[in-house]
Motif scaffolding. Sequence first.
Motif, short mmCIF file in Angstrom:
data_model
loop_
_atom_site.label_atom_id
_atom_site.label_comp_id
_atom_site.label_asym_id
_atom_site.label_seq_id
_atom_site.Cartn_x
_atom_site.Cartn_y
_atom_site.Cartn_z
N GLU A 78 36.62 38.42 48.97
CA GLU A 78 37.45 38.90 47.87
C GLU A 78 38.70 38.03 47.76
N ARG A 79 39.46 37.91 48.85
CA ARG A 79 40.54 36.94 48.91
C ARG A 79 40.42 36.26 50.26
N ARG A 80 40.17 34.93 50.26
CA ARG A 80 40.01 34.22 51.54
C ARG A 80 41.39 33.70 51.96
N ILE A 103 48.13 32.52 53.50
CA ILE A 103 47.75 31.25 52.87
C ILE A 103 46.32 31.39 52.37
N GLN A 104 46.12 31.11 51.10
CA GLN A 104 44.81 31.31 50.45
C GLN A 104 44.20 29.97 50.05
N ILE A 105 42.88 29.89 50.19
CA ILE A 105 42.16 28.68 49.78
C ILE A 105 41.02 29.07 48.83
N ALA A 114 38.17 39.38 39.97
CA ALA A 114 39.29 40.07 39.31
C ALA A 114 39.50 41.46 39.88
N HIS A 115 40.75 41.77 40.14
CA HIS A 115 41.13 43.11 40.56
C HIS A 115 42.61 43.33 40.21
N ARG A 116 43.11 44.52 40.47
CA ARG A 116 44.56 44.75 40.27
C ARG A 116 45.03 45.78 41.28
N HIS A 117 46.32 45.76 41.56
CA HIS A 117 46.91 46.69 42.53
C HIS A 117 48.38 46.92 42.19
N THR A 118 48.93 47.98 42.76
CA THR A 118 50.33 48.30 42.45
C THR A 118 51.29 47.34 43.15
N LEU A 122 53.35 37.09 44.52
CA LEU A 122 53.71 35.78 44.02
C LEU A 122 52.89 34.74 44.75
N ARG A 123 52.69 33.62 44.09
CA ARG A 123 52.00 32.48 44.70
C ARG A 123 52.94 31.30 44.66
N PHE A 124 52.98 30.53 45.74
CA PHE A 124 53.68 29.25 45.71
C PHE A 124 52.65 28.20 46.09
N TRP A 155 45.65 42.72 35.97
CA TRP A 155 44.38 42.14 36.41
C TRP A 155 44.61 40.68 36.78
N HIS A 156 43.98 40.24 37.87
CA HIS A 156 44.10 38.82 38.23
C HIS A 156 42.87 38.35 38.99
N ASP A 157 42.45 37.11 38.64
CA ASP A 157 41.38 36.45 39.37
C ASP A 157 41.75 34.98 39.45
N HIS A 158 41.18 34.30 40.44
CA HIS A 158 41.50 32.89 40.64
C HIS A 158 40.21 32.08 40.57
N GLY A 159 40.33 30.82 40.19
CA GLY A 159 39.15 29.95 40.14
C GLY A 159 39.56 28.52 40.37
C1 1HN Z 1 45.62 39.84 46.78
O1 1HN Z 1 45.19 40.53 45.72
C2 1HN Z 1 45.71 38.45 46.72
O2 1HN Z 1 45.10 38.36 44.44
C3 1HN Z 1 46.14 37.73 47.81
O3 1HN Z 1 45.18 36.52 45.52
C4 1HN Z 1 46.51 38.37 48.96
C5 1HN Z 1 46.76 40.41 50.23
C6 1HN Z 1 46.66 41.76 50.33
C7 1HN Z 1 46.23 42.50 49.26
C8 1HN Z 1 45.89 41.90 48.07
C9 1HN Z 1 45.30 37.73 45.47
C10 1HN Z 1 46.42 39.76 49.05
C11 1HN Z 1 45.98 40.51 47.97
#
Ligand code: 1HN
Length: 357
Positions: A78-80, A103-105, A114-118, A122-124, A155-159
């Motif tokens: 879901e999020r690596r 740190i995400q790759i 795509a998902h959303r949460h409360t 932020l991403r840098f 809503w947010h998704d990455h590609g």
């Molecule tokens: C999340 O939704 C993302 O959307 C990244 O990229 C890290 C860590 C905990 C919960 C949700 C993302 C996250 C996250």
Amino acid sequence: MSEAPAAEPIALSPEILATRQEFYRRINGGHMAPLWEVLRGLVPLEPNPTPKAHIWCYDALRPFLLEAGALVTAEEAERRVLVLENPAFAGKSRATATLYAGIQIVLPGEVAPAHRHTASALRFVLESSGGFTAVGGERTTMRAGDFVITPSWAWHDHGNESQDPIIWMDVLDLPMVNFFEGGFSENYNDISQTIVRPEGDSLARYGAGLLPLESKGPFGKTSPIFNYPYDRTSRALAAVAAAGKLDPHWAATLRYSNPVDGGWAMPTIASWMTHLPAGTATQAIRSTDGIVIAIAEGRGVARVGDTRIAFGPRDILAIPNWTERAFQAETDCFLFCCSDRAAQEKLGLWREERKAA
Ligand code: 1HN
């Protein structure tokens, strides 16, 4: 800071102590406790920070991230992400007392669904030759140094349709949201969200020193600009530094702002970028917010409390609340910084202390 004299400890007889202990045991049975035994811990004379100063060196971290890339797909995970855990909060998913960082790759061809949460995120961006994120119906290409926002409940998704991995730092207000037990989340009904606006639409409407006549943004308390591009930020800071005197404690610093109200870009997390030209240094300062720093560019040394920390490009630093910090730049440095200052200011808690030279 002057300390109030501690009350003289009163010498108590073993009998009185035993009587008190026995009383505490009895009220404890009724789910009560004596405040006078815990008062100092509840109301400290000043903050006694739990987090430790820490650096995650990018060169050490990056091979693990690529290894994770071979172990699990972005879709399965879901999020690596490799979570950056402050040594004071092992297993707690916290970089500071109030901020989650990771740190995400995303590898070429992958999608993070795509998902959303409360929680706000932020991403840098640390490394990119053109991955994207989609937020609230619009895509933005993420380039190195860009500051990208995912507002609460968007809503947010990455590609990644480029040839190279994209790697970024995530910072979320999860410890704050979870303290309030205000966490909700939901998956989208498809892997990617429907795109309803062309790329660049938000920046054109809100990020050109202009606003729509009806200037309420689409994201509630969060800035409608969801990508603050690094080329603009770094050019502005270089001009500020070139124009003359640097602030002794802040060097050249500009904060990311919400154009609708002039406040911080996010309701809970404050964000700014600091530029120290090569050879310059700042004087020590401390503040009640806990700070996460990503080195956008440059090499130097940070002093955090009694610890000296050498840093280089893409390293991540955790600066505990109420702990002196000062920076020395060996080369031109650009430091992306974020903290819980925005939340603390709303609660009337935020303070800073600037040390004289
Ligand atoms: C999340 O939704 C993302 O959307 C990244 O990229 C890290 C860590 C905990 C919960 C949700 C993302 C996250 C996250």
